[in-house]
Every structure is written in C-alpha cells, then in structure tokens.
Scaffold this motif. Structure first.
Motif, PDB file in Angstrom:
ATOM      1  N   SER A 225      33.319  18.605  35.836  1.00 42.12           N
ATOM      2  CA  SER A 225      33.183  20.045  36.108  1.00 42.12           C
ATOM      3  C   SER A 225      31.999  20.305  37.022  1.00 42.12           C
ATOM      4  O   SER A 225      32.070  21.155  37.912  1.00 42.12           O
ATOM      5  CB  SER A 225      33.033  20.815  34.801  1.00 42.12           C
ATOM      6  OG  SER A 225      31.845  20.429  34.152  1.00 42.12           O
ATOM      7  N   SER A 226      30.910  19.548  36.849  1.00 42.31           N
ATOM      8  CA  SER A 226      29.764  19.803  37.719  1.00 42.31           C
ATOM      9  C   SER A 226      30.042  19.284  39.134  1.00 42.31           C
ATOM     10  O   SER A 226      29.556  19.864  40.112  1.00 42.31           O
ATOM     11  CB  SER A 226      28.512  19.137  37.149  1.00 42.31           C
ATOM     12  OG  SER A 226      28.724  17.754  37.050  1.00 42.31           O
TER      13      SER A 226
ATOM     14  N   GLN B 174      31.918  21.995  40.650  1.00 42.85           N
ATOM     15  CA  GLN B 174      31.027  23.100  40.997  1.00 42.85           C
ATOM     16  C   GLN B 174      30.257  22.795  42.270  1.00 42.85           C
ATOM     17  O   GLN B 174      30.140  23.649  43.150  1.00 42.85           O
ATOM     18  CB  GLN B 174      30.032  23.353  39.860  1.00 42.85           C
ATOM     19  CG  GLN B 174      30.620  24.047  38.673  1.00 42.85           C
ATOM     20  CD  GLN B 174      29.616  24.119  37.540  1.00 42.85           C
ATOM     21  OE1 GLN B 174      28.432  23.891  37.760  1.00 42.85           O
ATOM     22  NE2 GLN B 174      30.073  24.423  36.362  1.00 42.85           N
ATOM     23  N   SER B 175      29.742  21.576  42.352  1.00 47.22           N
ATOM     24  CA  SER B 175      28.969  21.256  43.551  1.00 47.22           C
ATOM     25  C   SER B 175      29.897  21.203  44.776  1.00 47.22           C
ATOM     26  O   SER B 175      29.479  21.579  45.883  1.00 47.22           O
ATOM     27  CB  SER B 175      28.227  19.936  43.371  1.00 47.22           C
ATOM     28  OG  SER B 175      29.123  18.923  43.009  1.00 47.22           O
TER      29      SER B 175
ATOM     30  N   PHE C  75      32.548  23.064  45.189  1.00 42.75           N
ATOM     31  CA  PHE C  75      32.807  24.456  45.585  1.00 42.75           C
ATOM     32  C   PHE C  75      31.593  25.097  46.222  1.00 42.75           C
ATOM     33  O   PHE C  75      31.729  25.966  47.083  1.00 42.75           O
ATOM     34  CB  PHE C  75      33.257  25.266  44.360  1.00 42.75           C
ATOM     35  CG  PHE C  75      34.707  25.166  44.101  1.00 42.75           C
ATOM     36  CD1 PHE C  75      35.183  24.558  42.939  1.00 42.75           C
ATOM     37  CD2 PHE C  75      35.644  25.629  45.015  1.00 42.75           C
ATOM     38  CE1 PHE C  75      36.521  24.446  42.690  1.00 42.75           C
ATOM     39  CE2 PHE C  75      36.990  25.509  44.759  1.00 42.75           C
ATOM     40  CZ  PHE C  75      37.441  24.915  43.609  1.00 42.75           C
ATOM     41  N   SER C  76      30.392  24.672  45.801  1.00 40.47           N
ATOM     42  CA  SER C  76      29.211  25.306  46.376  1.00 40.47           C
ATOM     43  C   SER C  76      29.009  24.874  47.830  1.00 40.47           C
ATOM     44  O   SER C  76      28.401  25.585  48.615  1.00 40.47           O
ATOM     45  CB  SER C  76      27.987  24.973  45.535  1.00 40.47           C
ATOM     46  OG  SER C  76      27.730  23.591  45.625  1.00 40.47           O
TER      47      SER C  76
END
Lengths: 163, 282
Positions: free
Chosen positions: A153-154, A157-158, A160-161
């Motif tokens: 998940s992280s 997230q990274s 997507f960032s």
C-alpha cells in the motif's frame, strides 16, 4: 538482503548446543551405565532425574530463547539449527520410551519410575516446542502478510504521489 | 542501535521512526522474558505465548495474542516502506540482547545465572505464600498464581531421600515408594477436585500440594536426627497439622461448600500416611 545480521547470535550457538546436548547425553549415559557408578538405586534415581530435569530446564529456557529468536531469522533466511534441535527432542523421547519398555519387560518397577519421569519431561518439552513453533510460524506469517500488505500500500501511495 | 545492524543503504529519515515502530511490534510479539516476576501476577499475560520461564509450558500457552494483533494493526497503516528483512533482525537482536543473552560474545552463564536466580526467588516466594502466614492466604486466586514445579520436585525428592537415609533396610524401596506415593497422590488429589466439579488449575494444584510438603520435610529431617519414638510422634503431629493448615484454604475454596470435606479428606489422608511412614521408619 545481506545475511550478516545474525552473526552475534550465531556466536552463542556452539555453547548453547554443547549445553543442550550435555545434560541430555549425561542423563541417558548415567542411566545406562548406572551400575558402574553406584550400587544404590536411590543415587541412580536422584542423579538421573536431576540430570533430566536440568536438561529440561536448559532446553526450555536457553534453547527456547534461541529457538524463538532464531526462528524469526531462520524462517526468513536459512533453516538449520531449529530443525536439528527439534529432531533431537524427538529422539530423546523415543530413547526414554525404549528404556521404559525394557524395564517393563524386565519387571523392574523402580527403574520404570525413573524412565517415566524422564519420559514425561521429554514429552513436555516436545509439546511445548511444537506449540511454540506453530505459534511462532503463525506470528511470522501474520507479520509477513501485514508488512507485505503495508509495503504494497505504501508503494502504491508513493507511486501515486509521483504521478 | 538500529543503524549499527542495518545494511549499507542509508535509510530515509522518515523510515527511521517506522523501523522503531516495527521494532516495537517485534518486541511486543516476542516474549522478552519477565525481568521482574511478581508473586501475584495474573497467570496468563496476553503476550506470554512463548515459554521463557521455567514454568511448564501450558500456563503460558493458553492465551492467543489478540491484544497485540489489534495494537499492531493500529500501527500498520502508519508504517512506511521500510524493507522487511532488516527490521526484524534489528528488532530481534535488540530484544535478544536485552532479554537473555546479554552481550552476545560473553559466555552463556551470564543470562543463565539470572534465570536461575529468578527461579530460586520464585520458589522462595511461593513457599512463603503457601506455608507461612501472610495476608494473601485467604485469597487462593492470588496465592500461587505464579506456580512452578521446581519447588515441589525438590521437596518430594528431599523427603524421599530423608526417608531412605532413615531406613536401615530396603532403602531403595522406601525411596521409590515415597516418591511414587507423593507424585501419584498429588495427581490423584488434583483429579479428585476436578471431578468434584471444583475450579482449579491442574498444575497450580500440583504445585500447591508439593509446597505443602515442606513442613513434613522438616519433620522427617528432625526424625532422622533424633530417633526417639515420642519425639517423632510429637514432631510428626505438629508438622502434619501445619501441612494441613497450609493446604486447607486453597482446596476448600476450589470446590462447592457442600463438597469441601470430600475434597479435603483425601489430602489429609495422604499427609497422614506420609506421617506414618516417617514415624514407622527405623
């Protein structure tokens, strides 16, 4: 990842193995060679049972800590020590079981008492470590799945960032 | 601490706190061994699924660790992408170093002595709780929460040895009979209470019955040293009463009040038979 982290714990292992085997072997050896050492059954009983109890305590406390600690390492890195240790526990219980059968056949009830005590200590250790191993394995699986999920998940997230 | 064991890649500053969190998670899940053992702690601490102490395994195997999984679930969403393998190593090396083996290159005896001292202090504290007057005796739930079987083992073997030394003939049989009688008797008495519908924990009751042998040990020692029959009878009566007094609160509170006598009588009978054995040996 590099595998050099468990170096310090591996230094402790030879001494642990030595102590692990020492009391076990001396309990079995003393029982077998008892007539060479002492005439009195009482001395044989007390020394054998005390050695077996010390072995039980050593395996439970010392090897148990290594087992628990090392198992985390072993599951992720390499197998080896923990499996050896666990098999050794089985063999010891089998040895005491065979001695029990011998003493039953020879109708030596007092020696049967000694063997029964040592056998129950060995069985207690085996059951304890089986549960410990299953429990540790479940914990490792749960931990691995949690960290893999969180890492996944992280990473998302990274990713997507960055986009 | 974690940097000394990490791999060669320098870690992002934000992942350092995550590594600490993962360490805490591992430390929480690996039983780090009780540094101080309180005599009246609850028998099943939620973290203790791994037997580290000398008590037999069943006590610490009973509870599954739901509290720690829930607490670690709260931590998980905040954990960033620290790679999994190094943090467990880091966490475990710190927990292992902290809990038992001390500085790893040292000898194995250092942590073993600590464990031995802790076990000995537990035996002494259990003995004081069971055999001597103290405020916790009337609350059997508290007494012997921290049971262990080493004390009973020592006391049974000591009683067998004392009886065997006192005997002039058939020393082996005396020892074997005493040991088997006490060991089997403790198991049967515990089963008796369980079958009467009582609420006790099996090993806790075994432990209690073993510790209550301590007065009879003293009595047997005195009788071995002083061989007069009258002295023996007096000493054995006093120590028998003491043993029964020690065992009474625990056993009586474990069963239904109407079945108290059914639970207590066999205990008293066993101690009386041991007392007769002590008197009759010559």
């Amino acid at each position: 990842m590099d595998l050099s982290q468990p170096v310090e714990e591996n230094y402790a292992n030879p001494k642990t193995c030595f102590f692990h085997v020492l009391f076990k072997a001396s309990a079995l050896a003393f029982y077998i060679l008892s007539t060479l050492f002492a005439n009195s059954f009482v001395i044989i009983f007390v020394i054998t049972v005390v050695l077996a109890a010390l072995d039980f305590w050593v395996v439970k406390n010392v090897s148990g800590r290594i087992l628990v600690g090392l198992r985390w390492w072993n599951e992720i890195n390499e197998q080896g020590e923990s499996i050896w240790r666990f098999e050794c526990l089985d063999q010891e219980a089998v040895a005491w079981g065979i001695f029990g059968i011998f003493s039953m056949v020879r109708l030596e009830v007092d020696y049967l008492l000694v063997v029964a005590v040592c056998f129950s200590l060995a069985i207690a250790n085996i059951i304890g470590f089986t549960k410990c191993r299953k429990d540790a394995r479940n914990k490792i699986q749960a931990f691995a799945s949690r960290t893999i999920a969180s890492r996944f998940s992280s990473t998302l997230q990274s990713a997507f960032s960055l986009v | 601490m974690s940097n000394s064991h990490s791999d060669t890649v320098p870690l992002h500053p934000s992942s350092q706190s995550d590594i600490d969190e993962i360490e805490n998670l591992i430390n929480a899940s690996v039983q780090s061994g009780p540094a101080t053992v309180l005599p009246a702690r609850p028998p099943s601490p939620p973290r203790a699924s791994i037997p580290v102490s000398s008590t037999p395994f069943i006590q610490s195997q009973i509870p599954p660790p739901p509290p720690q999984s829930s607490s670690s679930n709260q931590k998980v969403p905040t954990v960033a992408a620290a790679p999994p393998p190094p943090p467990p190593y880091v966490g475990n090396s710190s927990s292992i170093a902290a809990t038992g083996f001390g500085p790893a290159p040292n000898t194995l005896t250092e942590p073993v002595w600590d464990t031995v001292k802790r076990d000995l202090s537990r035996i002494v504290s259990n003995l004081k709780l069971v055999v001597f007057p103290n405020p916790y005796r009337e609350d059997p739930g508290k007494a012997l929460r921290d049971w262990d079987l080493w004390g009973p083992f020592f006391f049974i073997v000591f009683l067998g040895l004392t009886l065997s030394w006192s005997a002039s003939v058939k020393k082996s049989e005396v020892f074997a009979v005493a040991f088997a009688l006490l060991a089997a008797g403790a198991v049967i008495l515990t089963l008796n209470v369980l079958l009467l519908g009582g609420h006790i924990i099996f090993f806790q009751s075994l432990s209690l019955l073993g510790y209550c042998l301590f007065p009879l040990d003293i009595g047997a020692l005195i009788c071995m040293l002083k061989d007069n029959v009258i002295v023996k009878i007096v000493v054995v009566s006093v120590t028998l009463a003491w043993s029964s007094w020690a065992a009474y609160p625990f056993m009586s509170s474990a069963v239904n009040p109407r079945r108290k006598a059914l639970a207590l009588y066999p205990v008293f009978l066993m101690y009386v038979s041991v007392g007769f054995l002590i008197i009759a040996i010559n």
